[in-house]
Motif scaffolding. Structure first.
Motif, PDB file in Angstrom:
ATOM      1  N   PRO A   1      -0.602   1.050   0.345  1.00 11.35           N
ATOM      2  CA  PRO A   1       0.758   1.353   0.798  1.00 11.35           C
ATOM      3  C   PRO A   1       0.715   2.399   1.911  1.00 11.35           C
ATOM      4  O   PRO A   1      -0.079   3.340   1.848  1.00 11.35           O
ATOM      5  CB  PRO A   1       1.429   1.912  -0.458  1.00 11.35           C
ATOM      6  CG  PRO A   1       0.663   1.331  -1.600  1.00 11.35           C
ATOM      7  CD  PRO A   1      -0.750   1.253  -1.117  1.00 11.35           C
ATOM      8  N   GLY A   2       1.538   2.213   2.933  1.00 13.71           N
ATOM      9  CA  GLY A   2       1.614   3.194   4.019  1.00 13.71           C
ATOM     10  C   GLY A   2       0.921   2.756   5.295  1.00 13.71           C
ATOM     11  O   GLY A   2       1.249   3.230   6.379  1.00 13.71           O
TER      12      GLY A   2
ATOM     13  N   ILE B   1       9.267  -7.870  -0.723  1.00 15.24           N
ATOM     14  CA  ILE B   1       8.740  -7.137  -1.887  1.00 15.24           C
ATOM     15  C   ILE B   1       9.079  -7.927  -3.136  1.00 15.24           C
ATOM     16  O   ILE B   1      10.238  -8.236  -3.404  1.00 15.24           O
ATOM     17  CB  ILE B   1       9.326  -5.714  -1.946  1.00 15.24           C
ATOM     18  CG1 ILE B   1       8.842  -4.951  -0.704  1.00 15.24           C
ATOM     19  CG2 ILE B   1       8.891  -5.000  -3.233  1.00 15.24           C
ATOM     20  CD1 ILE B   1       9.394  -3.569  -0.594  1.00 15.24           C
TER      21      ILE B   1
ATOM     22  N   GLU C   1      -0.205  -0.006  -5.985  1.00 13.07           N
ATOM     23  CA  GLU C   1       0.169   1.396  -5.743  1.00 13.07           C
ATOM     24  C   GLU C   1      -0.918   2.136  -4.965  1.00 13.07           C
ATOM     25  O   GLU C   1      -0.631   3.069  -4.206  1.00 13.07           O
ATOM     26  CB  GLU C   1       0.414   2.123  -7.081  1.00 13.07           C
ATOM     27  CG  GLU C   1       1.629   1.613  -7.862  1.00 13.07           C
ATOM     28  CD  GLU C   1       2.958   1.874  -7.158  1.00 13.07           C
ATOM     29  OE1 GLU C   1       3.048   2.838  -6.369  1.00 13.07           O
ATOM     30  OE2 GLU C   1       3.905   1.075  -7.369  1.00 13.07           O
TER      31      GLU C   1
ATOM     32  N   THR D   1       5.246  -3.321  10.613  1.00 14.01           N
ATOM     33  CA  THR D   1       5.687  -3.338   9.216  1.00 14.01           C
ATOM     34  C   THR D   1       4.720  -2.508   8.370  1.00 14.01           C
ATOM     35  O   THR D   1       3.502  -2.663   8.471  1.00 14.01           O
ATOM     36  CB  THR D   1       5.703  -4.792   8.676  1.00 14.01           C
ATOM     37  OG1 THR D   1       6.414  -5.609   9.593  1.00 14.01           O
ATOM     38  CG2 THR D   1       6.348  -4.857   7.303  1.00 14.01           C
ATOM     39  N   ILE D   2       5.266  -1.612   7.575  1.00 13.93           N
ATOM     40  CA  ILE D   2       4.446  -0.762   6.695  1.00 13.93           C
ATOM     41  C   ILE D   2       4.265  -1.462   5.354  1.00 13.93           C
ATOM     42  O   ILE D   2       5.235  -1.940   4.755  1.00 13.93           O
ATOM     43  CB  ILE D   2       5.160   0.590   6.446  1.00 13.93           C
ATOM     44  CG1 ILE D   2       5.469   1.313   7.773  1.00 13.93           C
ATOM     45  CG2 ILE D   2       4.330   1.471   5.511  1.00 13.93           C
ATOM     46  CD1 ILE D   2       4.258   1.786   8.514  1.00 13.93           C
TER      47      ILE D   2
ATOM     48  N   SER E   1       0.005   0.092   8.313  1.00  9.29           N
ATOM     49  CA  SER E   1       0.844  -0.926   8.955  1.00  9.29           C
ATOM     50  C   SER E   1       0.058  -2.214   9.183  1.00  9.29           C
ATOM     51  O   SER E   1      -1.178  -2.223   9.174  1.00  9.29           O
ATOM     52  CB  SER E   1       1.374  -0.421  10.292  1.00  9.29           C
ATOM     53  OG  SER E   1       0.329  -0.393  11.242  1.00  9.29           O
TER      54      SER E   1
ATOM     55  N   GLU F   1       3.915  -2.034   1.500  1.00  6.78           N
ATOM     56  CA  GLU F   1       4.468  -1.387   0.314  1.00  6.78           C
ATOM     57  C   GLU F   1       3.961  -2.139  -0.917  1.00  6.78           C
ATOM     58  O   GLU F   1       3.608  -3.319  -0.831  1.00  6.78           O
ATOM     59  CB  GLU F   1       6.004  -1.458   0.328  1.00  6.78           C
ATOM     60  CG  GLU F   1       6.647  -0.648   1.437  1.00  6.78           C
ATOM     61  CD  GLU F   1       8.181  -0.748   1.391  1.00  6.78           C
ATOM     62  OE1 GLU F   1       8.779  -0.485   0.331  1.00  6.78           O
ATOM     63  OE2 GLU F   1       8.771  -1.110   2.430  1.00  6.78           O
ATOM     64  N   PRO F   2       3.949  -1.453  -2.068  1.00 10.81           N
ATOM     65  CA  PRO F   2       3.507  -2.125  -3.287  1.00 10.81           C
ATOM     66  C   PRO F   2       4.342  -3.389  -3.543  1.00 10.81           C
ATOM     67  O   PRO F   2       5.538  -3.425  -3.240  1.00 10.81           O
ATOM     68  CB  PRO F   2       3.760  -1.083  -4.385  1.00 10.81           C
ATOM     69  CG  PRO F   2       3.690   0.223  -3.676  1.00 10.81           C
ATOM     70  CD  PRO F   2       4.263  -0.030  -2.311  1.00 10.81           C
TER      71      PRO F   2
END
Lengths: 383, 383
Positions: free
Chosen positions: B279-280, B145, B361, B330-331, B282, B333-334
């Motif tokens: 986001p969210g 990230i 986002e 792996t999820i 996979s 994410e922003p």
């Protein structure tokens, strides 16, 4: 292949696992930017062709660039790539077990860049009945004496290095950005000449400037050169993976007395060494000649002042065999090639002036034809 | 540093030995082409500053580029460099013994490029009372990230990648040498823009041509492009070691039906994936979306179709963490950044069209603004 197998025989090994991309290229011609995933060449004493093992999508690069037949190009599945649960070396273990080769004596390149600790662990765990020996630099030592074809490649690389250094000297100036100088150098390196193109050097152009000339391996920024700045330019021409490195130091405006003095001493030392190079002399003897010159002039240098070079891939164009330094008793022979780079780095400044040379029957031939001096810009002789 | 130490705590280690140059840079800023010799960053759980250990002549690069104070920059002597009788890791062992750190639990990056099997052997033999654990990718996962500053670097890299790809398209033509196209690309990559300069990408431009487009990682030759040749151009812009990769396929003259068909399918697949990124979701879910599109159109692909990328050094710009492929949960994410490169390589041809994207986002932002299509030269829209 024959000389590699002789070394294998002398070392008492049945099999040599090669991960150094330069050694893979040397023995088979393999040439692709695939060394960022695990790959290997397996040389068996009792087989004519080695086996290439690599990622599936790189198998066709092996077909295009090597002399191996299809049966000796063995790809692994993509699920082995950068996986947390399986490793390409597991595939290698399975392959050797299948071929009943799992009880042999195997040399591996323990200290080669792309042979990781994990690779070795997977091999030793997966082949418990095999015996492992260290084969680090085994092929590198075979490579130290170049063939006529290799020398013709290195000479082409030297032509490119001359052109690239000329471009660097033409481009560098007060107010010019460092990145714009390196862009021009890189263009010249890859373009090559009208007659032949350049390959990517194993090290990008190094360009420490100002007081950062004391830091040998800095690359560049987008700062602009200022009046009075010194800069070190270290680069290589590269032709078909063969290099001819060259370093020079330049000052924009007037060099200070220290810079002039150190440059003079370095050039004097280089000249003394080049005069002494001939078959039969040892690496450490050459270093003593250099050291005597500079110590007489009050300069000390701890680091090695040269090394064997030629074929390589990132991150190095050095060959990891002979070094010109105390304790190295390698005897020079015709058709060896060295980069003589007696860099002097002090607290707030450094000077690098280097030459690459070929050992001949009677002495040496300096590879690039480029003025051996501290370059001052603007240079009145060019004005 | 804080997130790295948290991971060390979770893994039960007192000390993390880092040899991956990207991880050394991430934690300290260290930036020099010195990874061709052994070097290391030692992070101790109970000390604020890590320790840089490297070659003597590179210590000043550590002073110039890192936030470490002089007491945390510890050089080893040049006689350790590429020596057959001593190894830089012996120096590290002595250092830890001196500091009474030789009975601790130490994580090492077992599968990092520059952590050789020999390095690990010297450490385990030299520190018999220490306990070793695998710390491969520990810092890489911290890096997944990106901070706002890192994203601003990657966006600059994306601007450079657009410029370099434009230059490639302008330069490539019937009768032009491959090396001359790459020279122009490299110039554009390093020059950067008027406002900021470019850094060296971790992978040189890849340029497989003709039927060699089936070989993903070939570089270039000095052959001249012929009418009808396809070519794959894969490159990255790089700014302060941060990358934004981009690949396109070009045909000189008329593309054949296969090439057109495969390109259309790839673009359709990329569009479907980019629409789904948020986001969210996979990594493996994104791969399924891609696979459904291409299988409906009769194309199969085994290899992964993307990976996390950002900061790196040769030989890779990938981060070795998340991959867009089956089994990777792996999820997203922003502020994660990926290179989406669903290359299709067949027996006699290949197509690569790629995009790098930032997870936002609510979805994603494609980093480079470049037409997403098979490029045909001469292009009548530019004529």
């Amino acid at each position: 292949m024959a000389r590699t197998k002789q070394r294998m025989l002398d070392a008492g090994v049945d099999m040599l696992m090669i991960t150094d991309p330069a050694n893979m290229n040397y023995l088979t011609g393999y040439d692709a930017w695939s060394f960022y995933v695990h790959q290997m060449l397996i040389v068996m004493l009792d087989e004519e062709q080695p086996i290439w093992v690599g990622r599936g999508q790189d198998a066709s690069a092996a077909e295009y660039t090597t002399w191996l037949d299809g049966g000796h190009i063995i790809p692994y599945g993509d699920h082995y790539v950068q996986s947390a649960v399986r490793h390409p070396m597991d595939f290698v273990c399975d392959l050797l077990k299948e071929r009943k080769r799992d009880k042999q004596t195997i040399a591996v390149e323990l200290d080669a860049y792309y042979f990781t600790a994990r690779s070795y662990m997977q091999l030793t765990q997966g082949l418990p009945d095999a015996k492992f020996k260290d084969g680090t630099n085994m092929v590198n030592w075979v490579r130290i004496i170049k063939s006529d074809q290799e020398i013709s490649y290195i000479k082409k690389a030297a032509e490119i290095s001359e052109k690239a250094m000329h471009v660097a000297f033409e481009t560098i100036n007060e107010g010019v950005r460092e990145c714009d100088v390196v862009a021009a150098i890189s263009h010249a390196q890859i373009r090559g000449t009208e007659d032949f193109g350049g390959d990517y050097p194993s090290i990008v152009p190094l360009l420490p400037t100002g007081e950062k000339t004391s830091a040998a391996h800095l690359t560049w920024t987008d700062d602009r050169f200022k009046h009075g700045d010194p800069a070190i330019i270290e680069l290589a021409g590269c032709y078909r993976r063969y290099h001819s490195p060259l370093a020079r130091t330049v000052v924009i405006g007037q060099p200070n007395d220290d810079m002039k003095y150190v440059s003079d001493v370095v050039v004097e030392g280089i000249n003394a060494v080049l005069d002494a190079v001939k078959p039969g002399i040892s690496c450490e003897e050459l270093e003593i000649i250099w050291r005597q010159v500079i110590e007489r002039r009050g300069i000390k240098k701890e680091s090695r002042m040269g090394y064997s070079m030629g074929l390589n891939y990132p991150p190095d164009w050095g060959e990891h065999t002979a070094s010109l330094r105390p304790g190295d008793r390698t005897i020079l022979e015709p058709n060896m090639t060295f980069h003589l780079i007696p860099g002097i780095w002090m607290d707030n400044m450094g000077v690098e002036i280097s030459e690459s040379f070929l050992v001949t029957e009677t002495g040496c031939k300096v590879l690039a034809d480029f003025p051996r001096e501290l370059y001052v810009k603007p240079n009145i002789r060019l004005a």
